[in-house]
Design an enzyme around this catalytic site. Structure first.
Site, PDB file in Angstrom:
ATOM      1  N   ASP A  17       0.736  -1.263   0.045  1.00  0.00           N
ATOM      2  CA  ASP A  17      -0.025  -0.023  -0.094  1.00  0.00           C
ATOM      3  C   ASP A  17       0.862   1.396   0.047  1.00  0.00           C
ATOM      4  O   ASP A  17       1.772   1.488   0.943  1.00  0.00           O
ATOM      5  CB  ASP A  17      -0.815   0.009   1.322  1.00  0.00           C
ATOM      6  N   HIS A  67       0.922  18.857 -23.700  1.00  0.00           N
ATOM      7  CA  HIS A  67       1.523  18.785 -25.149  1.00  0.00           C
ATOM      8  C   HIS A  67       1.611  19.761 -26.291  1.00  0.00           C
ATOM      9  O   HIS A  67       2.448  20.249 -26.937  1.00  0.00           O
ATOM     10  CB  HIS A  67       0.703  17.444 -25.733  1.00  0.00           C
ATOM     11  N   ASP A  93       6.832  14.431 -20.671  1.00  0.00           N
ATOM     12  CA  ASP A  93       5.631  14.863 -21.383  1.00  0.00           C
ATOM     13  C   ASP A  93       5.971  14.092 -22.876  1.00  0.00           C
ATOM     14  O   ASP A  93       6.848  14.204 -23.671  1.00  0.00           O
ATOM     15  CB  ASP A  93       5.500  16.352 -21.919  1.00  0.00           C
ATOM     16  N   HIS A  94       5.253  12.918 -22.954  1.00  0.00           N
ATOM     17  CA  HIS A  94       5.570  12.054 -24.028  1.00  0.00           C
ATOM     18  C   HIS A  94       5.558  12.795 -25.570  1.00  0.00           C
ATOM     19  O   HIS A  94       6.342  12.252 -26.340  1.00  0.00           O
ATOM     20  CB  HIS A  94       5.009  10.855 -24.066  1.00  0.00           C
TER      21      HIS A  94
HETATM   22  C1  BG6 Z   1      -2.349  11.435 -23.755  1.00  0.00           C
HETATM   23  C2  BG6 Z   1      -3.777  11.864 -23.452  1.00  0.00           C
HETATM   24  O1  BG6 Z   1      -1.491  12.353 -22.938  1.00  0.00           O
HETATM   25  O2  BG6 Z   1      -1.862  11.623 -25.027  1.00  0.00           O
HETATM   26  C3  BG6 Z   1      -4.733  10.764 -24.097  1.00  0.00           C
HETATM   27  O3  BG6 Z   1      -3.862  11.636 -21.899  1.00  0.00           O
HETATM   28  C4  BG6 Z   1      -4.379  11.056 -25.737  1.00  0.00           C
HETATM   29  O4  BG6 Z   1      -5.886  11.372 -24.141  1.00  0.00           O
HETATM   30  C5  BG6 Z   1      -2.846  10.839 -26.030  1.00  0.00           C
HETATM   31  O5  BG6 Z   1      -5.269  10.156 -26.311  1.00  0.00           O
HETATM   32  C6  BG6 Z   1      -2.424  11.072 -27.221  1.00  0.00           C
HETATM   33  O6  BG6 Z   1      -1.220  10.998 -27.389  1.00  0.00           O
HETATM   34  P1  BG6 Z   1      -0.460  10.204 -29.006  1.00  0.00           P
HETATM   35  O7  BG6 Z   1       0.766   9.997 -28.746  1.00  0.00           O
HETATM   36  O8  BG6 Z   1      -1.409   9.053 -29.238  1.00  0.00           O
HETATM   37  O9  BG6 Z   1      -1.071  11.377 -29.841  1.00  0.00           O
END
Ligand code: BG6
Length: 518
Positions: free
Chosen positions: A99, A257, A194-195
């Site tokens: 937990d 993003h 931030d991917h």
């Molecule tokens: C995420 C969001 O950060 O990015 C999602 O939470 C979204 O809602 C996604 O679908 C989009 O990422 P990508 O890489 O598919 O454009």
């Protein structure tokens, strides 16, 4: 910023470390983090001395964790899995459960980290903690890491924490969270991920702008009439209704993003692409976007929510009928807005942002609209789509590439102008092994390179831009939801928004020999 390629002798692998993943049984771990770590292994960018400790609430053992990872890598790897490489990686993976509210979980975690360091002779005390957990637990887990002495850096070693988005759900909560985590961590130990910044073509924005001498002199209000940034998704909220209904697209996509992409497009040239230079320039752009007044919000933003419709020939339900969504929900699944970057470079140039779910096409792209020539020498009819003023399109996904529309003479006895695309497609680089987008970010964290991560001042400034919009939308709930059909480009008001300054939204087909529609 690192550039990922197989190790050539110039590129060093990450520092020896233990990687602890909180949320190890979750979706992000199996879909992104695990395949990314495996890709780094194949590229020889993982350190020789490394171990991974998964930590989650679900009970389990090292063995059951390894079995699960082996099933997951088969399903989610982005490249063919080499058995020997996989086994070598997998035996370094461990598991501990508990937990997150209990101090005991963190005492056991600390013991586990010591044990695996000894087992794999990992020198120093470097530990990377990855918080792939629900955002409400970010603060709690960092508190617990601090209390268990796990954030304190032993002599010559580092302790770093990667925090997923969203960082807060508005300005106040972001500030609270930051105050909480900075009790246990210094800013340079915090990696807010931030991917989008891990995507090849997003990183390419900087190379394109600052690696070519031809564009930068025209990259300003004198030559550019408008900028459009679109992140369109065909998907709906899928199984994330519970999260999304408390978020909406402004929090989910724009605050992080999209403003990040905008700042890469609009920033001044950094003096270096490593260290703080890029982050310094990005935050300056955000600071130049003046937060909207309530009147501006009404005039310059459009919100929408999808109704049912057709996507790819299949019928789909409306947002309010999705699982775990309030049937009377007022959450927005679409936004478009006009922002102004009020500095010398960009004064009066509209930056249009548009994002939504269940739109006509999956497409992330940036369109730079150049001004028309001072004189139409050839009698060009600029109302015709084929002879629009020059446009540059950065295709971010699904296809990755760049299109530049120029004008040329149509072959024939008369001078007739036609628009033609100059296309570059990333595929022209040849067959590349697909990546998850997390490789660069994980690797950068292992070498202490933070330029692709959000520093707190840019998070705060992004919330300062979004907060007034959230306030007005909260005070005036939308009365017309759902207001766009699934499979379209959103509400009509979005077209009217760009038409105010004589513009229109562009949808660009990705680079092909016939990219411009006639
Ligand atoms: C995420 C969001 O950060 O990015 C999602 O939470 C979204 O809602 C996604 O679908 C989009 O990422 P990508 O890489 O598919 O454009």
């Amino acid at each position: 910023m690192s550039s990922l390629k197989p190790l050539t002798g110039h590129e060093r692998p990450g520092d020896p470390c233990v990687i602890v993943i909180f949320g190890a049984s979750g979706d992000l771990t199996k879909r992104k983090l695990l395949p990314a770590l495996y890709n780094l292994k194949e590229l020889n960018l993982l350190p020789e001395h490394i171990a991974v400790v998964g930590c989650a609430v679900t009970e389990g053992t090292d063995e059951s964790f390894r079995e699960q990872l082996t099933r997951d890598i088969k399903e989610f790897a982005t490249r063919p899995v080499d058995l020997a490489q996989w086994e070598e990686f997998c035996k370094r993976c461990y598991y501990t459960s508990g937990d997150f509210n209990s101090a005991d979980t963190f005492t056991r975690l600390s013991e586990k980290i010591d044990a695996v360091r000894k087992a794999w002779e990992i020198p120093g005390g470097n530990v990377l903690f990855y918080l792939a957990i629900t955002p409400t637990l970010f603060g709690k887990v960092v508190d617990q890491l601090g209390a268990a002495n796990l954030t304190r850096e032993p002599q010559g070693a580092w302790r770093r924490v990667i925090i997923e988005k969203p960082f807060g759900r508005d300005l106040d909560s972001a500030r609270e969270l930051n105050a909480q985590i900075t009790k246990s961590l210094r800013e340079d130990q915090i990696y807010r991920i931030d991917h989008y910044l891990g995507k090849e073509t997003v990183q390419n924005i900087m190379v394109f702008r600052f690696g070519n001498s031809i564009f930068e002199p025209t990259w300003n209000r004198r030559y550019i009439e408008y900028v459009q940034i679109t992140v369109a998704e065909e998907l709906g909220v899928e199984l994330r209704g519970g999260y999304y209904d408390h978020s909406g697209v402004l929090r989910d996509m724009v605050q992080n993003h999209m403003l990040s992409v905008l700042s890469l497009i609009a920033m001044e040239a950094p003096s270096s692409i490593t260290g703080e230079s890029v982050r310094n320039e990005k935050v300056k752009v955000l600071e130049a976007i003046r937060p909207m007044t309530p009147e501006d919000v009404i005039a310059n933003t459009v919100r929408g929510q999808y109704g049912g419709g057709m996507i790819d020939g299949k019928e789909v339900v409306s947002y309010r009928d999705e699982p775990n969504v309030n049937p009377k929900s007022n959450t927005e699944t679409f936004v478009s807005m006009k922002l102004k970057v009020e500095n010398w470079r960009w004064a009066d140039v509209p930056f249009y942002l548009r994002s939504g779910k269940r739109l006509a096409q999956r497409a992330t792209q940036v369109v730079i609209g150049f001004r028309r020539t001072p004189l139409r020498l050839f009698g060009e009819d600029l109302q015709r789509e084929t002879v629009k003023p020059n446009r540059l399109v950065l295709h971010i996904q699904p296809e990755e590439g760049i299109t530049f529309d120029i004008h040329a003479k149509q072959p024939g006895p008369k001078i007739q102008v036609v628009g033609v695309p100059l296309d570059f497609n990333y595929k022209d680089f040849g067959e590349q092994n697909a990546a998850t987008g997390y490789e660069t970010l994980l690797y950068d964290c292992m070498i202490g390179e933070s330029s692709l991560f959000h520093r707190y001042d840019s998070v705060d400034t992004s919330w300062q831009i979004c907060n007034p919009i959230l306030d007005v939308w909260g005070a005036l709930p939308a009365r017309d939801f759902p207001n766009y059909e699934s499979g379209t480009w959103g509400p009509e008001a979005s077209d009217r928004l760009v038409a105010q300054e004589g513009h229109q939204w562009h949808y660009y087909k990705p680079p092909t020999p016939h990219a411009i529609s006639t």
